[in-house]
Design a protein around this motif. Structure first.
Motif, PDB file in Angstrom:
ATOM      1  N   UNK A  27     -19.814  27.009  12.432  1.00 26.47           N
ATOM      2  CA  UNK A  27     -18.973  26.221  13.330  1.00 26.47           C
ATOM      3  C   UNK A  27     -19.677  25.072  14.013  1.00 26.47           C
ATOM      4  N   UNK A  28     -20.958  24.848  13.661  1.00 24.58           N
ATOM      5  CA  UNK A  28     -21.699  23.757  14.313  1.00 24.58           C
ATOM      6  C   UNK A  28     -22.262  22.783  13.285  1.00 24.58           C
ATOM      7  N   UNK A  29     -22.673  21.625  13.780  1.00 25.27           N
ATOM      8  CA  UNK A  29     -23.279  20.607  12.937  1.00 25.27           C
ATOM      9  C   UNK A  29     -24.784  20.618  13.177  1.00 25.27           C
ATOM     10  N   UNK A  30     -25.529  20.944  12.134  1.00 23.88           N
ATOM     11  CA  UNK A  30     -26.986  20.905  12.214  1.00 23.88           C
ATOM     12  C   UNK A  30     -27.432  19.447  12.091  1.00 23.88           C
ATOM     13  N   UNK A  31     -28.079  18.927  13.148  1.00 23.36           N
ATOM     14  CA  UNK A  31     -28.593  17.554  13.125  1.00 23.36           C
ATOM     15  C   UNK A  31     -30.007  17.632  12.549  1.00 23.36           C
ATOM     16  N   UNK A  32     -30.100  17.492  11.230  1.00 23.93           N
ATOM     17  CA  UNK A  32     -31.386  17.658  10.546  1.00 23.93           C
ATOM     18  C   UNK A  32     -32.195  16.374  10.673  1.00 23.93           C
ATOM     19  N   UNK A  33     -33.235  16.432  11.491  1.00 22.01           N
ATOM     20  CA  UNK A  33     -34.104  15.275  11.727  1.00 22.01           C
ATOM     21  C   UNK A  33     -35.346  15.347  10.837  1.00 22.01           C
ATOM     22  N   UNK A  34     -35.516  16.470  10.134  1.00 19.55           N
ATOM     23  CA  UNK A  34     -36.790  16.746   9.447  1.00 19.55           C
ATOM     24  C   UNK A  34     -37.019  15.877   8.212  1.00 19.55           C
ATOM     25  N   UNK A  35     -35.946  15.229   7.711  1.00 18.65           N
ATOM     26  CA  UNK A  35     -36.123  14.430   6.501  1.00 18.65           C
ATOM     27  C   UNK A  35     -36.878  13.122   6.763  1.00 18.65           C
ATOM     28  N   UNK A  36     -37.264  12.915   8.014  1.00 20.82           N
ATOM     29  CA  UNK A  36     -38.102  11.753   8.327  1.00 20.82           C
ATOM     30  C   UNK A  36     -39.580  12.019   8.028  1.00 20.82           C
ATOM     31  N   UNK A  37     -39.945  13.261   7.755  1.00 17.26           N
ATOM     32  CA  UNK A  37     -41.329  13.574   7.380  1.00 17.26           C
ATOM     33  C   UNK A  37     -41.683  12.801   6.112  1.00 17.26           C
ATOM     34  N   UNK A  38     -42.923  12.329   6.042  1.00 15.47           N
ATOM     35  CA  UNK A  38     -43.336  11.466   4.928  1.00 15.47           C
ATOM     36  C   UNK A  38     -43.116  12.114   3.567  1.00 15.47           C
ATOM     37  N   UNK A  39     -43.256  13.439   3.492  1.00 13.26           N
ATOM     38  CA  UNK A  39     -43.152  14.112   2.184  1.00 13.26           C
ATOM     39  C   UNK A  39     -41.705  14.381   1.783  1.00 13.26           C
ATOM     40  N   UNK A  40     -40.764  14.228   2.727  1.00  5.51           N
ATOM     41  CA  UNK A  40     -39.373  14.598   2.467  1.00  5.51           C
ATOM     42  C   UNK A  40     -38.597  13.421   1.857  1.00  5.51           C
ATOM     43  N   UNK A  41     -37.511  13.769   1.170  1.00  4.78           N
ATOM     44  CA  UNK A  41     -36.633  12.748   0.587  1.00  4.78           C
ATOM     45  C   UNK A  41     -35.187  13.032   0.977  1.00  4.78           C
ATOM     46  N   UNK A  42     -34.356  12.006   0.835  1.00  5.92           N
ATOM     47  CA  UNK A  42     -32.920  12.118   1.117  1.00  5.92           C
ATOM     48  C   UNK A  42     -32.167  11.497  -0.049  1.00  5.92           C
ATOM     49  N   UNK A  43     -30.972  11.990  -0.315  1.00  2.33           N
ATOM     50  CA  UNK A  43     -30.144  11.417  -1.385  1.00  2.33           C
ATOM     51  C   UNK A  43     -29.991   9.909  -1.178  1.00  2.33           C
ATOM     52  N   UNK A  44     -30.305   9.158  -2.217  1.00  2.00           N
ATOM     53  CA  UNK A  44     -30.231   7.697  -2.158  1.00  2.00           C
ATOM     54  C   UNK A  44     -28.769   7.243  -2.062  1.00  2.00           C
ATOM     55  N   UNK A  45     -28.487   6.176  -1.305  1.00  2.00           N
ATOM     56  CA  UNK A  45     -27.124   5.656  -1.294  1.00  2.00           C
ATOM     57  C   UNK A  45     -26.620   5.426  -2.721  1.00  2.00           C
ATOM     58  N   UNK A  46     -25.391   5.821  -2.977  1.00  2.00           N
ATOM     59  CA  UNK A  46     -24.679   5.645  -4.247  1.00  2.00           C
ATOM     60  C   UNK A  46     -25.061   6.652  -5.330  1.00  2.00           C
ATOM     61  N   UNK A  47     -25.993   7.573  -5.068  1.00  2.00           N
ATOM     62  CA  UNK A  47     -26.292   8.554  -6.113  1.00  2.00           C
ATOM     63  C   UNK A  47     -25.125   9.519  -6.294  1.00  2.00           C
ATOM     64  N   UNK A  48     -24.879   9.916  -7.543  1.00  2.00           N
ATOM     65  CA  UNK A  48     -23.975  11.022  -7.824  1.00  2.00           C
ATOM     66  C   UNK A  48     -24.647  12.316  -7.400  1.00  2.00           C
TER      67      UNK A  48
END
Length: 295
Positions: free
Chosen positions: A215-236
């Motif tokens: 029932x809550x929204x996890x505000x994940x700030x951890x993807x700012x770590x240098x080793x982490x990645x996030x889905x690129x804009x427009x990726x399937x």
């Protein structure tokens, strides 16, 4: 034999074009390749000079899914690669710098994930990212509420945020920053995640603790770590349907009343690009990047 296609002078063997990769909608591999060709002009600037990790799903999301950071075997010699620092020692990763390289990657059938820094200076972050992840029964509608709060909070510090769907259940917030290390950006992002939880205790959460998530929204700030990645804009994404991590307007975020409204899939993108162009284009303008506030 796979048909050989020429893309900007590079020869590509494109395989299994008839294979259905998204059984829920019958979306085929040929359609995946067509999608990437359609969005290439807006996608490539967000990939340029960023090492790419691949989440591969060659038999569709129900088949084997595996994550690869290193240069895949059989990568053509004309695809740019670069040495990337890692805690366990340097590794080589792919850079998708042009259309032939993008189409080669699309043929692998993979989600594209990128870091919040450029290969020219891996020690310096040029993006801040928040991954807003809803715990059922919360949905992207709740993520939108948290996103609007974070947008205002970032604006107070002179940082302009932009939103995109995660292509899954949630929402990503992105902003351009400068003159900050990944550690500094992570600390700042965590501070804002904590503030969001304090401001909206029934809605937002800054810790991943499973028992607190429903029932809550996890505000994940951890993807700012240098080793982490996030889905690129427009990726399937490797979901049941060909959902895309698609940029959205703040008006769409404000008006979101049901999750379906922001479930954007590959066929939605061509008309959206005609209407809006790249909504994340300001992230690519160095003049738009602000410094983090002093701690």
């Amino acid at each position: 034999m796979a048909p050989i296609t020429e893309v900007e002078g590079r020869r590509l063997a494109l395989s299994n074009l008839e294979k259905v990769l998204y059984p829920a909608t019958g979306f085929t591999k040929a359609e995946v390749l067509h999608y990437y060709a359609t969005v290439a002009d807006v996608l490539l600037p967000h990939l340029r000079d960023r090492p790419v990790s691949f989440l591969r799903y060659p038999d569709g999301p129900d088949g084997q899914v595996f994550f690869t950071k290193n240069v895949p075997p059989g990568t053509p010699d004309w695809v740019t690669t670069a040495e990337v620092p890692r805690s366990e020692g340097p590794a080589r990763m792919v850079l998708l710098q042009d259309l032939p390289s993008l189409m080669w990657a699309a043929n692998l059938v993979a989600e594209l994930h990128t870091h919040q820094w450029l290969i020219s200076d891996p020690g310096l972050a040029d993006r801040i990212v928040f991954d807003l992840d809803p715990g059922a029964p919360a949905t992207i509608v709740d993520c939108c509420e948290v996103a609007l709060w974070l947008r205002e909070r970032l604006a107070d510090d002179g940082i302009e945020a932009y939103a995109k769907t995660s292509g899954s259940k949630g929402l990503h917030l992105l902003a351009a920053v400068r003159d900050a290390s990944s550690e500094q950006v992570s600390e700042y992002a965590k501070r804002l995640a904590v503030e969001a939880e304090e401001a909206m205790p029934r809605l937002a959460l800054h810790r991943m603790t499973r028992s607190l998530r429903p029932g809550k929204v996890f505000v994940d700030w951890s993807q700012n770590a240098a080793r982490k990645t996030t889905a690129t804009p427009y990726t399937l994404r490797a979901r049941a349907e060909p959902l895309v991590s698609a940029p959205v307007t703040w008006e769409e975020v404000e008006e979101c009343r049901s999750p379906e409204v922001l479930a954007l899939s590959a066929p939605d993108l061509a008309p959206r690009l005609q209407d809006h162009g790249d909504l994340l284009a300001p992230l690519l303008d160095p003049a738009q990047a602000g410094p983090l506030p002093s701690p």
